[in-house]
Design an enzyme around this catalytic site. Sequence first.
Site, PDB file in Angstrom:
ATOM      1  N   HIS A 159       0.835  -1.193   0.000  1.00 34.29           N
ATOM      2  CA  HIS A 159       0.000   0.000   0.000  1.00 34.29           C
ATOM      3  C   HIS A 159       0.877   1.254   0.000  1.00 34.29           C
ATOM      4  O   HIS A 159       2.095   1.193   0.214  1.00 34.29           O
ATOM      5  CB  HIS A 159      -0.915  -0.005   1.226  1.00 34.29           C
ATOM      6  CG  HIS A 159      -2.286   0.542   0.956  1.00 34.29           C
ATOM      7  ND1 HIS A 159      -2.512   1.567   0.057  1.00 34.29           N
ATOM      8  CD2 HIS A 159      -3.508   0.217   1.466  1.00 34.29           C
ATOM      9  CE1 HIS A 159      -3.811   1.840   0.030  1.00 34.29           C
ATOM     10  NE2 HIS A 159      -4.436   1.039   0.867  1.00 34.29           N
ATOM     11  N   ALA A 160       0.244   2.395  -0.260  1.00 32.42           N
ATOM     12  CA  ALA A 160       0.966   3.667  -0.209  1.00 32.42           C
ATOM     13  C   ALA A 160       1.509   3.897   1.196  1.00 32.42           C
ATOM     14  O   ALA A 160       0.874   3.539   2.195  1.00 32.42           O
ATOM     15  CB  ALA A 160       0.029   4.807  -0.601  1.00 32.42           C
ATOM     16  N   SER A 161       2.670   4.540   1.267  1.00 36.15           N
ATOM     17  CA  SER A 161       3.375   4.670   2.546  1.00 36.15           C
ATOM     18  C   SER A 161       2.694   5.615   3.520  1.00 36.15           C
ATOM     19  O   SER A 161       3.031   5.611   4.707  1.00 36.15           O
ATOM     20  CB  SER A 161       4.812   5.143   2.298  1.00 36.15           C
ATOM     21  OG  SER A 161       5.536   4.160   1.596  1.00 36.15           O
ATOM     22  N   GLY A 210      -1.939   3.916  -9.802  1.00 34.25           N
ATOM     23  CA  GLY A 210      -1.014   4.964  -9.393  1.00 34.25           C
ATOM     24  C   GLY A 210      -0.591   5.825 -10.565  1.00 34.25           C
ATOM     25  O   GLY A 210      -1.319   5.971 -11.548  1.00 34.25           O
ATOM     26  N   GLU A 232      -3.939   0.839 -13.716  1.00 36.36           N
ATOM     27  CA  GLU A 232      -4.829   1.998 -13.784  1.00 36.36           C
ATOM     28  C   GLU A 232      -4.002   3.202 -13.360  1.00 36.36           C
ATOM     29  O   GLU A 232      -3.620   3.325 -12.200  1.00 36.36           O
ATOM     30  CB  GLU A 232      -6.042   1.798 -12.877  1.00 36.36           C
ATOM     31  CG  GLU A 232      -7.152   2.798 -13.153  1.00 36.36           C
ATOM     32  CD  GLU A 232      -7.123   3.970 -12.209  1.00 36.36           C
ATOM     33  OE1 GLU A 232      -6.522   5.013 -12.599  1.00 36.36           O
ATOM     34  OE2 GLU A 232      -7.668   3.875 -11.115  1.00 36.36           O
ATOM     35  N   LEU A 233      -3.705   4.074 -14.334  1.00 39.40           N
ATOM     36  CA  LEU A 233      -2.658   5.077 -14.139  1.00 39.40           C
ATOM     37  C   LEU A 233      -3.173   6.512 -14.167  1.00 39.40           C
ATOM     38  O   LEU A 233      -2.441   7.436 -14.460  1.00 39.40           O
ATOM     39  CB  LEU A 233      -1.581   4.887 -15.210  1.00 39.40           C
ATOM     40  CG  LEU A 233      -1.018   3.462 -15.310  1.00 39.40           C
ATOM     41  CD1 LEU A 233       0.027   3.385 -16.397  1.00 39.40           C
ATOM     42  CD2 LEU A 233      -0.467   2.998 -13.976  1.00 39.40           C
ATOM     43  N   CYS A 266      -8.943   9.584  -9.616  1.00 34.74           N
ATOM     44  CA  CYS A 266      -8.489   9.364 -10.988  1.00 34.74           C
ATOM     45  C   CYS A 266      -9.592   9.656 -11.987  1.00 34.74           C
ATOM     46  O   CYS A 266      -9.337  10.165 -13.082  1.00 34.74           O
ATOM     47  CB  CYS A 266      -8.002   7.927 -11.156  1.00 34.74           C
ATOM     48  SG  CYS A 266      -6.606   7.494 -10.097  1.00 34.74           S
ATOM     49  N   GLU A 363      -2.426  15.877 -15.375  1.00 34.01           N
ATOM     50  CA  GLU A 363      -3.530  15.641 -14.455  1.00 34.01           C
ATOM     51  C   GLU A 363      -3.377  16.545 -13.238  1.00 34.01           C
ATOM     52  O   GLU A 363      -2.306  16.600 -12.634  1.00 34.01           O
ATOM     53  CB  GLU A 363      -3.539  14.173 -14.012  1.00 34.01           C
ATOM     54  CG  GLU A 363      -4.626  13.834 -13.012  1.00 34.01           C
ATOM     55  CD  GLU A 363      -4.607  12.373 -12.591  1.00 34.01           C
ATOM     56  OE1 GLU A 363      -5.648  11.878 -12.137  1.00 34.01           O
ATOM     57  OE2 GLU A 363      -3.536  11.726 -12.709  1.00 34.01           O
TER      58      GLU A 363
END
Length: 458
Positions: A159-161, A210, A232-233, A266, A363
């Site tokens: 997971h994200a930090s 991400g 999925e970016l 996103c 973005e």
Amino acid sequence: MAIATVNPYTGETERTFEPHDDAEVERRIASAQAGFEALRSTTFAQRAQWMRRAAELLEGDVDALARLITIEMGRPIKGARAEVLKSAKGMRYYADNAETFLAPEPLSDPSAVGASAAGTRYAPIGVVLAVMPWNYPLWQVLRFAAPALMAGNAGLLKHASNVPQSALYLDTLFERAGFPVGAFRTLLIPASGVERVLRDPRVKAATLTGSEPAGRSLASIAGSEVKHVVLELGGSDPFVVMPSADIEKASSVAVTARNQNNGQSCIAAKRFIVHTDVYEEFVEKFRAKVAALTVGDPLEESTDVGPVATESGRDELAEQVEDAVSKGATLVTGGRIPDRAGWFYEPTVLADITPDMRLYLEEAFGPVASVYRVADREEALRIANGTTFGLSSSVWTNDPEEEEWFIQNLDAGAVFVNGMTASYPELPFGGVKDSGVGRELAAAGIREFCNLKTVWKG
């Protein structure tokens, strides 16, 4: 980045965590492999029972989990609570439908291939690594985990930090619900530790949500190992408004579409492409409604927009706006970093965006909207398709022919007509171009990490 909970509302570090060392990473990969070996031999009915129990546990913890999400990444508490409940719904969806989605598919005329019977079956592939972002700390993970486990695979989560407590909650959820030990495991490792895990022969595939650079890096490693990926970016989704649209409704939905989750989604609408015949009306309504949003403590029920999740993300957003304004963009509303604690940025609307500005192609991951005036649908389409992204899109029109024209010609993984882009368990989710490859959710999502096995009998 340190593995830590840093409250974006205050900027204060709440808790820090030591990364798992090599020995612990090895133990957890081995545990996941053992979990897969146990899970693959269970029935759909047994997995469904466990998955429904996991959903019940999630719902039972809804208030504590919503508060945790808000403290870790700043999402307003109303949205955080909705995320928990949506995750439980997605888990039940796969508990109810996995067996149907993965049912054997017999060939209607096996004699055409010289067989007495022939067809296809779906089989699990093994341990799947998930590299997940912070913006939806539960939903992003569980929309992968629910189908993966229902198919008989095991999951490893990096997971994200900045959301380690959410990650650790998920580390125990499925085991608490009855799944075999190791069927789902969290790895507390930095981004630099992903390559070693992905190259491990026990890890058969990976999924990442991400940034584009992160996706390219993961795909490159997976490609060298001949391993399947789903990516999925992100996106810079267009929100097209044509003259026949209901402008009052479109402007109201536009505010939510851009500012949901503090603008950090996103599939949030980011570029508002408006026909000149309704441009002035739409922009004025949009401006007034954005300016009326309540910005503040994300733990307060009345808050519409909280802080951006990270200080670096807030600063990046400010730099994008400053770049646009310095090159001639019109600041319709917002555009400032408030003088207060935390990583806030005012909900902002910019007009007169030109191709030399960063926001034209990049973005904006925060509460910043770009508005474009167009003369006709051809110009609208050119701007809508004029980025490297292609995740989702929204079109507002009450002209049936025009509706079909946009559906056919928009370069995106989804087109929403007269509504806000969203993800649903029942519909495939994913993008084209630099927004990624593969699909999550619906039947497509559970089949991504299965071996489609041909069976022929003489």
